[in-house]
Design a protein around this motif. Structure first.
Motif, mmCIF file in Angstrom:
data_model
loop_
_atom_site.group_PDB
_atom_site.id
_atom_site.type_symbol
_atom_site.label_atom_id
_atom_site.label_comp_id
_atom_site.label_asym_id
_atom_site.label_seq_id
_atom_site.Cartn_x
_atom_site.Cartn_y
_atom_site.Cartn_z
ATOM 1 N N MET A 1 45.247 58.514 44.614
ATOM 2 C CA MET A 1 44.947 57.207 44.012
ATOM 3 C C MET A 1 45.998 56.168 44.408
ATOM 4 S SD MET A 1 42.588 55.930 42.083
ATOM 5 C CE MET A 1 41.875 57.474 41.544
ATOM 6 N N VAL A 2 45.554 55.075 45.035
ATOM 7 C CA VAL A 2 46.515 54.014 45.387
ATOM 8 C C VAL A 2 46.220 52.709 44.665
ATOM 9 C CG1 VAL A 2 47.040 54.955 47.678
ATOM 10 C CG2 VAL A 2 45.249 53.216 47.443
ATOM 11 N N GLY A 3 45.007 52.586 44.111
ATOM 12 C CA GLY A 3 44.706 51.327 43.441
ATOM 13 C C GLY A 3 43.573 51.468 42.443
ATOM 14 N N ILE A 4 43.700 50.739 41.316
ATOM 15 C CA ILE A 4 42.612 50.667 40.335
ATOM 16 C C ILE A 4 42.259 49.198 40.196
ATOM 17 C CG2 ILE A 4 41.888 51.239 37.983
ATOM 18 C CD1 ILE A 4 44.246 53.277 37.949
ATOM 19 N N THR A 5 40.976 48.892 40.364
ATOM 20 C CA THR A 5 40.564 47.490 40.384
ATOM 21 C C THR A 5 39.352 47.287 39.483
ATOM 22 O OG1 THR A 5 39.069 47.820 42.255
ATOM 23 C CG2 THR A 5 41.333 47.244 42.798
ATOM 24 N N ILE A 6 39.104 46.036 39.146
ATOM 25 C CA ILE A 6 37.903 45.710 38.364
ATOM 26 C C ILE A 6 37.197 44.522 39.006
ATOM 27 C CG2 ILE A 6 38.747 46.575 36.128
ATOM 28 C CD1 ILE A 6 39.442 43.643 35.436
ATOM 29 N N SER A 7 35.907 44.427 38.745
ATOM 30 C CA SER A 7 35.160 43.249 39.153
ATOM 31 C C SER A 7 34.195 42.945 38.025
ATOM 32 C CB SER A 7 34.414 43.515 40.463
ATOM 33 O OG SER A 7 33.652 42.388 40.803
#
Ligand code: SAH
Length: 490
Positions: free
Chosen positions: A266-272
């Protein structure tokens, strides 16, 4: 001429009739096709050419109808047990009940038949015992290589998108929409996706349950979590997750970060954010809530000593099958046959994946793509790889290329990789005017490919080479790479 469209009796058949038919062909969407003795054509899902099937007619049109498989009277030799328990319901894989060998043959035949039927181009299959090249050349037919399949044809997708819903008892579920519907069939481990998807989905669903974060409900428009999107760089192992949410901000986000950030890769957690009642999954910018906003991946061609690093955000277009993509891009390089002095145009370039591959071997590459964000990525990726001989333009290829040509731009080699509808006629006209020596056509739809090849081969180009690829194993889609060369006069 036309029959009464309100009559549900068509030819001799009507809804709920049952009939036994031999399946002889496969339709656009993977359905088996068979004819009744009186010549009525019936499309039936989950049947395979060679099957003798008892079917019930569920819908009739004037010249064809749709059936449901009731009983297999004789199973085709090409039939196999689907490896996925929801293969019959999920709309994703259409060909799982067919052996992989038969699937490859079906796709190769589709390319050959479309080229012949639509393009008027007769091909000859190259086989080990086909004799020398001269022999085949004398027939005047175009050589077509056997389709390139995958040795391991599961877990090939680097991207997955799971709709999130609720099971009726208050538990959040992840899965896939049943074919042509918005009913979610629970499935946390799609066999086409990477193994990591399962624990990521588990973490998200456990967090939802524990923190009482509701799944989005399409009917009421209430609830938060709509989709979970997961992307993995196969070469780097990097993973990024994006939650599409029916809210401005993600509630209870720290608890989610605690669960997801510790997972391998895991390198990134994002939302849209998507608060509209729409089928469009993502319609707002992606925001990072932990780590990075993109993953990196590497595509290489050992034969050409080319290696390009790409930075890919959750919203960017990126080929979903990197193993086959590398084979296709290497083929593009081979067919482009660059000496280092050429100007190459890469039309429909996406984030410049092919362009940057070509740049290492060309004097200059010009990429054209309609999506502005993709061109931003293309430029970033060029800079990241220290590539200075690639220029990128935003716009429709059929508008940008004529404008560039009017200003004196030329191309020695043109590469096109259009969406399913194929190349715009205006673009094809301009390509003819630019008069490149070679044209490499990468296609995801054999029918529009055949249409465009018919035009190009009638206007000064000769089709030299056709190579189909199985880029989307177990689905009906097939990718093809072709080379055209200017016809030598005299
Ligand atoms: N060559 C790229 C992308 C191929 S997909 C790769 O291998 O990754 C086709 C691309 O064509 C998409 O990025 C799509 O946005 C773009 N596109 C669609 N219509 C277009 C048009 N009229 N002009 C230019 N690009 C277009």
């Amino acid at each position: 001429m036309s029959s009464n469209k309100f009559s549900n009796r068509t030819n001799n058949w009507k809804k709920n009739d049952t009939v036994s038919i031999r399946i002889t062909d496969v339709g656009q969407n993977g359905e088996g096709i068979g004819r009744t003795e009186d010549g009525y054509t019936i499309f039936t899902k989950n049947t395979v050419p060679g099957d003798l099937a008892e079917i019930r007619i569920v819908k009739t049109q004037k010249t064809y109808g749709f059936g449901r498989l009731m009983r297999l009277l004789e199973a085709s030799k090409d039939r196999t047990e689907p490896f996925c328990p929801i293969a019959g319901q999920c709309g994703g894989c259409q060909l799982q009940h067919m052996t992989y060998e038969a699937e490859l043959q079906l796709k190769e035949n589709k390319v050959r038949n479309d080229l012949e039927r639509i393009g008027g181009i007769v091909t000859e299959r190259r086989t080990a015992d086909a004799g020398s090249e001269d022999q085949a050349d004398r027939t005047g037919n175009v050589r077509m290589e056997p389709i390139v399949g995958m040795d391991v044809n599961r877990r090939y997708r680097n991207k997955a998108q799971f709709p999130i819903g609720e099971d009726g008892q208050g538990n959040p579920v992840a899965g896939f929409y049943a074919g042509h519907s918005h009913r979610i069939i629970p499935c946390e481990d799609c066999q086409l996706g990477v193994e990591e998807n399962r624990e990521i989905l588990r973490a998200v669903l456990d967090w939802m349950k524990e923190q009482r974060v509701a799944a989005y409900n399409e009917e009421t428009g209430k609830g938060i979590v709509r989709h979970v999107l997961i992307r993995k760089g196969f070469a780097t192992g990097e993973i990024i997750v994006c939650l599409i949410i029916n809210a401005r901000e993600l509630p209870r986000k720290d608890a989610l970060i605690d669960r997801l950030s510790v997972l391998k890769g895991m390198v990134g957690i994002t939302i849209s954010s998507n608060t509209k009642k729409t089928n469009v999954i993502m319609n707002a910018p992606v925001r990072t809530i932990w780590g990075r906003g993109e993953i990196e991946d590497i595509l290489r061609s050992e034969a050409f000593g080319v290696q390009v690093r790409y930075s890919i955000s959750p919203a960017s277009f990126y080929q979903v099958n990197p193993v086959q993509t590398e084979k296709i891009y290497q083929k593009v390089l081979e067919l482009a046959d660059l000496s280092g002095t050429e100007t190459v145009m890469d039309l429909y370039c996406g984030i410049g994946t092919i362009s940057l591959f070509l740049a290492a071997k060309a004097a200059k590459v010009i990429g054209v793509e309609i999506v502005p964000e993709a061109i931003e990525d293309a430029k970033k990726n060029a800079a990241m790889n220290g590539i200075e001989n690639a220029e990128f333009y935003v716009g429709k290829a059929e508008e940008v290329v004529p404008a560039l040509y009017a200003k004196g731009a030329k191309a020695d080699v043109v590469v096109v990789d259009p969406p399913r509808k194929g190349c715009d006629q205006k673009l094809l006209d301009t390509i003819l005017q630019m008069d490149p020596g070679r044209l490499v056509y990468v296609s995801c739809d054999p029918a529009t490919l055949a249409r465009d090849l018919k035009f190009l081969t009638a206007n000064g180009y000769e089709l030299k080479y056709v190579q189909p690829y199985d880029q989307f194993c177990h689905t009906v889609h097939v990718e093809t790479c072709c080379l055209l060369e200017k016809t030598v006069v005299g």
